[in-house]
Scaffold this active site. Structure first.
Site, PDB file in Angstrom:
ATOM      1  N   LYS A  13      -1.764   3.171   2.612  1.00  0.00           N
ATOM      2  CA  LYS A  13      -1.338   2.753   3.953  1.00  0.00           C
ATOM      3  C   LYS A  13      -0.631   1.394   3.908  1.00  0.00           C
ATOM      4  CE  LYS A  13      -5.573   2.848   5.515  1.00  0.00           C
ATOM      5  NZ  LYS A  13      -6.276   3.190   4.252  1.00  0.00           N
ATOM      6  N   ARG A 127      -6.110  -1.782  -8.303  1.00  0.00           N
ATOM      7  CA  ARG A 127      -5.300  -2.603  -7.383  1.00  0.00           C
ATOM      8  C   ARG A 127      -5.463  -4.087  -7.688  1.00  0.00           C
ATOM      9  NH1 ARG A 127      -5.751  -1.733  -1.098  1.00  0.00           N
ATOM     10  NH2 ARG A 127      -7.966  -2.005  -1.524  1.00  0.00           N
ATOM     11  N   ARG A 171     -17.229   2.353   0.996  1.00  0.00           N
ATOM     12  CA  ARG A 171     -16.046   2.539   1.865  1.00  0.00           C
ATOM     13  C   ARG A 171     -15.709   4.019   1.999  1.00  0.00           C
ATOM     14  NH1 ARG A 171     -12.010  -1.057  -1.214  1.00  0.00           N
ATOM     15  NH2 ARG A 171     -10.478  -0.534   0.382  1.00  0.00           N
TER      16      ARG A 171
HETATM   17  P1  AP5 Z   1      -2.769   0.460  -0.727  1.00  0.00           P
HETATM   18  O1  AP5 Z   1      -1.422   0.647  -0.159  1.00  0.00           O
HETATM   19  O2  AP5 Z   1      -3.290  -0.943  -0.838  1.00  0.00           O
HETATM   20  O3  AP5 Z   1      -3.809   1.426   0.022  1.00  0.00           O
HETATM   21  P2  AP5 Z   1      -4.483   1.302   1.447  1.00  0.00           P
HETATM   22  O4  AP5 Z   1      -4.559   2.663   2.026  1.00  0.00           O
HETATM   23  O5  AP5 Z   1      -3.818   0.230   2.264  1.00  0.00           O
HETATM   24  O6  AP5 Z   1      -5.922   0.855   0.982  1.00  0.00           O
HETATM   25  P3  AP5 Z   1      -6.902  -0.237   1.567  1.00  0.00           P
HETATM   26  O7  AP5 Z   1      -8.030  -0.317   0.585  1.00  0.00           O
HETATM   27  O8  AP5 Z   1      -6.214  -1.545   1.865  1.00  0.00           O
HETATM   28  O9  AP5 Z   1      -7.346   0.417   2.859  1.00  0.00           O
HETATM   29  P4  AP5 Z   1      -8.609   0.166   3.568  1.00  0.00           P
HETATM   30  O10 AP5 Z   1      -8.354   0.976   4.762  1.00  0.00           O
HETATM   31  O11 AP5 Z   1      -9.869   0.438   2.881  1.00  0.00           O
HETATM   32  O12 AP5 Z   1      -8.638  -1.440   3.704  1.00  0.00           O
HETATM   33  P5  AP5 Z   1      -8.237  -2.424   4.876  1.00  0.00           P
HETATM   34  O13 AP5 Z   1      -7.639  -3.613   4.275  1.00  0.00           O
HETATM   35  O14 AP5 Z   1      -7.519  -1.709   5.958  1.00  0.00           O
HETATM   36  O15 AP5 Z   1      -2.799   1.151  -2.182  1.00  0.00           O
HETATM   37  C1  AP5 Z   1      -3.956   1.110  -2.986  1.00  0.00           C
HETATM   38  C2  AP5 Z   1      -3.535   0.954  -4.450  1.00  0.00           C
HETATM   39  O16 AP5 Z   1      -2.789   2.111  -4.844  1.00  0.00           O
HETATM   40  C3  AP5 Z   1      -2.599  -0.245  -4.723  1.00  0.00           C
HETATM   41  O17 AP5 Z   1      -2.912  -0.754  -5.986  1.00  0.00           O
HETATM   42  C4  AP5 Z   1      -1.186   0.368  -4.714  1.00  0.00           C
HETATM   43  O18 AP5 Z   1      -0.293  -0.359  -5.526  1.00  0.00           O
HETATM   44  C5  AP5 Z   1      -1.464   1.765  -5.271  1.00  0.00           C
HETATM   45  N1  AP5 Z   1      -0.586   2.793  -4.700  1.00  0.00           N
HETATM   46  C6  AP5 Z   1      -0.175   2.907  -3.411  1.00  0.00           C
HETATM   47  N2  AP5 Z   1       0.596   4.009  -3.258  1.00  0.00           N
HETATM   48  C7  AP5 Z   1       0.657   4.603  -4.479  1.00  0.00           C
HETATM   49  C8  AP5 Z   1       1.294   5.794  -4.979  1.00  0.00           C
HETATM   50  N3  AP5 Z   1       2.028   6.582  -4.159  1.00  0.00           N
HETATM   51  N4  AP5 Z   1       1.129   6.116  -6.282  1.00  0.00           N
HETATM   52  C9  AP5 Z   1       0.390   5.312  -7.105  1.00  0.00           C
HETATM   53  N5  AP5 Z   1      -0.223   4.175  -6.696  1.00  0.00           N
HETATM   54  C10 AP5 Z   1      -0.103   3.833  -5.403  1.00  0.00           C
HETATM   55  O19 AP5 Z   1      -9.674  -2.757   5.474  1.00  0.00           O
HETATM   56  C11 AP5 Z   1     -10.589  -3.510   4.721  1.00  0.00           C
HETATM   57  C12 AP5 Z   1     -11.891  -3.633   5.494  1.00  0.00           C
HETATM   58  O20 AP5 Z   1     -11.664  -4.264   6.752  1.00  0.00           O
HETATM   59  C13 AP5 Z   1     -12.599  -2.318   5.852  1.00  0.00           C
HETATM   60  O21 AP5 Z   1     -13.369  -1.809   4.779  1.00  0.00           O
HETATM   61  C14 AP5 Z   1     -13.467  -2.780   7.032  1.00  0.00           C
HETATM   62  O22 AP5 Z   1     -14.570  -3.500   6.590  1.00  0.00           O
HETATM   63  C15 AP5 Z   1     -12.535  -3.746   7.757  1.00  0.00           C
HETATM   64  N6  AP5 Z   1     -11.731  -3.064   8.782  1.00  0.00           N
HETATM   65  C16 AP5 Z   1     -10.371  -2.978   8.825  1.00  0.00           C
HETATM   66  N7  AP5 Z   1      -9.987  -2.261   9.903  1.00  0.00           N
HETATM   67  C17 AP5 Z   1     -11.112  -1.893  10.543  1.00  0.00           C
HETATM   68  C18 AP5 Z   1     -11.364  -1.111  11.695  1.00  0.00           C
HETATM   69  N8  AP5 Z   1     -10.370  -0.575  12.421  1.00  0.00           N
HETATM   70  N9  AP5 Z   1     -12.663  -0.904  12.057  1.00  0.00           N
HETATM   71  C19 AP5 Z   1     -13.678  -1.449  11.368  1.00  0.00           C
HETATM   72  N10 AP5 Z   1     -13.504  -2.184  10.253  1.00  0.00           N
HETATM   73  C20 AP5 Z   1     -12.232  -2.411   9.844  1.00  0.00           C
END
Ligand code: AP5
Length: 216
Positions: A13, A127, A171
């Site tokens: 994402k 990552r 997660r």
């Molecule tokens: P990346 O693009 O970073 O993936 P992502 O889906 O953004 O993963 P996140 O871990 O950031 O999502 P998340 O939802 O758990 O975390 P967030 O920060 O939102 O890609 C991942 C890896 O893969 C990277 O190394 C990238 O280079 C690689 N990659 C990408 N695409 C690729 C491809 N096509 N092929 C190969 N490699 C690829 O949230 C963190 C925390 O915040 C949550 O756990 C929670 O505690 C809190 N939080 C955030 N929003 C809320 C909410 N709405 N409600 C409650 N808690 C929340």
């Protein structure tokens, strides 16, 4: 245009969100990134959120909703915005609909990034994130030009605390139990568009672009 990026941790994402926001010309509202910024700045809400994030748990709905309400009221969101990581519970989805309804707005599409669990674990474990600008890399799939340094700003790359094995497991459990049910909510509304997000970042972006262009 109002887009929601949906999918499990590590689905891509953030990677795609940055590209889509730039191409469409709308701000990328990532709740995770905002919380990380608030935590780094030592704010009360950031410090509170950080405890949940490190453990891999969802931050309570009320905290997230207040944050999003404030962010999307900013002038740069007037022409639309992209939500990355929000909503993550049915309650958040319902409140978002209410907030948008009050403004006479609605979601154009919910883009669901579909990736199998073993691939998610590989992506999250490899990552690396820039400590300064938040750009993300992957040790194998998306390596930086210079080992351990950000291509964009030259700062150090680190592993996120919630990318450690125990946190990743929590997660994925949180996603399956609390977030995946939101898919049914949007499917019933007809706004869900699923994308096979297992190919290269470029292939996934091509699929996303085709959908976004069909909405314009
Ligand atoms: P990346 O693009 O970073 O993936 P992502 O889906 O953004 O993963 P996140 O871990 O950031 O999502 P998340 O939802 O758990 O975390 P967030 O920060 O939102 O890609 C991942 C890896 O893969 C990277 O190394 C990238 O280079 C690689 N990659 C990408 N695409 C690729 C491809 N096509 N092929 C190969 N490699 C690829 O949230 C963190 C925390 O915040 C949550 O756990 C929670 O505690 C809190 N939080 C955030 N929003 C809320 C909410 N709405 N409600 C409650 N808690 C929340």
């Amino acid at each position: 245009m109002i887009l929601v990026l949906f999918g499990p941790p590590g689905a891509g994402k953030g990677t795609q969100g940055a590209r889509i926001a730039e191409t469409v010309g709308i701000p990328n509202v990532s709740t995770g990134a905002i919380f990380r910024g608030l935590a780094a700045a030592g704010t009360e809400v950031g410090t509170k959120a950080l405890g949940y994030m490190k453990a891999g748990e969802l931050v309570p709905d009320q905290i997230v909703v207040d944050l999003v309400r404030e962010r999307i009221a900013q002038p740069d969101c007037e022409g639309g915005f992209l939500l990355d990581g929000f909503p993550r519970t049915i309650a958040q989805a319902e409140i978002l609909d209410m907030m948008l309804g009050e403004l006479g707005l609605s979601i154009d599409a919910v883009l669901n990034f579909d990736v199998a669990e073993d691939v998610l674990i590989e992506r999250l474990s490899g990552r690396r994130t820039c400590i300064t600008c938040g750009a993300t890399y992957h040790v194998v799939a998306v390596p930086p030009k210079l080992d351990g340094k950000c291509d964009a700003c030259g700062a150090d790359l680190v592993q996120r605390a919630d990318d450690m094995p125990e946190s990743i497991r929590t997660r994925l459990r949180e996603y399956a139990g609390k977030t995946a049910p939101v898919l049914g909510y949007y499917d019933a509304k007809g706004s869900l568009k699923s994308i096979d997000a297992v190919g290269s970042p470029e292939d996934v972006f091509a699929s996303v672009t085709a959908i976004v262009q069909s909405l314009a």
